[in-house]
Design an enzyme around this catalytic site. Structure first.
Site, PDB file in Angstrom:
ATOM      1  N   ASP A 134       0.817  -1.216   0.000  1.00 50.42           N
ATOM      2  CA  ASP A 134       0.000   0.000   0.000  1.00 50.42           C
ATOM      3  C   ASP A 134       0.849   1.264   0.000  1.00 50.42           C
ATOM      4  OD1 ASP A 134      -2.080  -1.807   0.301  1.00 50.42           O
ATOM      5  OD2 ASP A 134      -2.216  -1.526   2.460  1.00 50.42           O
ATOM      6  N   GLN A 298      -1.514  -8.953  -6.679  1.00 48.97           N
ATOM      7  CA  GLN A 298      -0.611  -7.813  -6.485  1.00 48.97           C
ATOM      8  C   GLN A 298       0.436  -8.072  -5.404  1.00 48.97           C
ATOM      9  OE1 GLN A 298      -3.390  -4.013  -6.764  1.00 48.97           O
ATOM     10  NE2 GLN A 298      -4.540  -5.854  -6.263  1.00 48.97           N
TER      11      GLN A 298
END
Length: 373
Positions: A134, A298
């Site tokens: 993130d 991801q």
């Protein structure tokens, strides 16, 4: 003389974790410091589940994704034991001392840094490394795993261009990032997206529809729309803001918890939200709209060269902190240089995308729509 250090990886996995472990271990072993790996995050030290980290163990792991130490999201003060959540901080301190550790290196994201700070306050010598795809950890320019995840998301957007073009479709692509838009913004710019929806900017569905229709009128028969998983419409963002005000003025703990639950229902990670957006946009525009959720793709795969280099540098810095007795810090990268940031400045803070960030500026210059009125 430093004789023994522990290492654990906690929270979600990220490409580059093994590179960080390898770097720290190789340097510590060169200085005759034994290194113990704790399995499954903070569970490992709470229940004393260990493995010796040797040159042989660390051989060949540089390019491997995931973490050889495995991981979990369980926190020291809320550890599942049977059917209960138990505060295992005391057990962690006891096992730290039983193994005669001189330091404990914790590699993780926001939750890990909160837990690490709590253990530092309990008297343990703690050093951390920033890890999260993130990229939302305060105090560092980049986190281990972000660059690799950015590449995966960008490649996915690239691949969607051909089917979007062939079928004249609007493609909504849900990108990870929790409540920060770094991944969606970066991959959106790199992938040539037309609309990018971020947690930092509550969007108007009408404005998004207007942009898609304008493109269609201009003969641009497809659109790619990266949507950060934490992105909210203006209506939902307003509801959250109102609930946060109510929570701040609530009297009892139970009332605060109930309001918090309602906030999470609206703003938490919800796979249904992007499908609702897709249906709404299709009705408003009469353009065929499809959804792709990249999800845990991801997180996986071989770490990029950039992540290997970053993880190796941060691991070396963590080892240096152990050897020099510098504790209560996170090894960070700032302006290309390694810096040590106090843990109490990191824990509990989120690094969101500043609206004046250079990525935002270039996206606006390119005409990217963020759903703003």
């Amino acid at each position: 003389m430093v004789k023994c250090a522990g290492i654990l990886t906690a929270g979600g996995d990220s490409p580059g974790l093994n590179a960080a472990i390898r770097s720290a271990v190789k340097i510590l072993l060169r200085h005759n410091c034994r290194t113990i790996g704790y399995m499954d995050g903070f569970e490992g030290i709470a229940f004393d589940r260990t493995m010796d980290l040797t040159e042989k163990v660390c051989s060949g792991i540089l390019t491997a994704g995931g973490t050889i130490l495995h991981t979990s999201r369980n926190k020291p003060n809320k550890m599942p034991v049977g059917d209960k959540l138990v505060d295992m901080t005391g057990a962690i301190v006891e096992n730290y001392r039983k193994r005669q550790l001189d330091a404990l290196i914790c590699i993780g994201g926001g939750g890990t840094h909160k837990s690490a700070l709590a253990l530092a306050k309990a008297g343990l010598n703690i050093i951390t490394m920033p890890k999260t795809i993130d990229n939302d950890l305060w105090g560092t320019d980049d986190c281990i795993g972000f660059n690799t995840a950015l590449g995966v998301a960008t490649t996915a957007i690239d691949n969607l261009h051909s089917t979007a073009s062939s079928h004249k479709r609007v493609m909504l692509v849900e990108i990870m990032g929790h409540k920060a838009g770094w991944l969606a913004l970066g991959s959106g710019i790199a992938g040539g997206a037309d609309v990018i929806l971020l947690p930092e900017i509550p969007y108007s569905t009408g404005k998004v529809a207007e942009t898609l229709l304008r493109r269609a009128r201009e003969g641009k028969l497809f659109s790619i729309v990266p949507v950060a998983e934490g992105a909210l419409s203006r209506e939902n963002a307003a509801k959250v803001k109102e609930l946060e005000k109510l929570r701040a003025s609530a009297g009892s703990k139970s009332e605060k918890e109930e309001i918090k639950r309602k906030i999470e229902e609206i703003s938490g990670i919800n796979p249904h939200r992007i499908f609702e957006l897709s249906r709404t946009l299709e009705k408003m525009t009469n353009l065929e709209t499809r959804v792709t959720i990249l999800g845990h793709l991801q997180r996986g795969g071989t770490p990029s060269e950039s992540d290997r280099l970053l993880a190796t540098r941060l691991g070396a810095a963590a080892a240096d902190c152990v050897l020099k007795g510098k504790f209560g810090v996170m090894t960070a990268i700032r302006g290309g240089e390694i810096q040590l940031v106090p843990l109490d400045e990191v824990a509990g803070k989120r690094k969101c995308v500043p609206l004046n960030h250079s990525w935002m500026k270039v996206a606006r210059e390119l005409g990217v729509c963020f759903g703003e009125e």
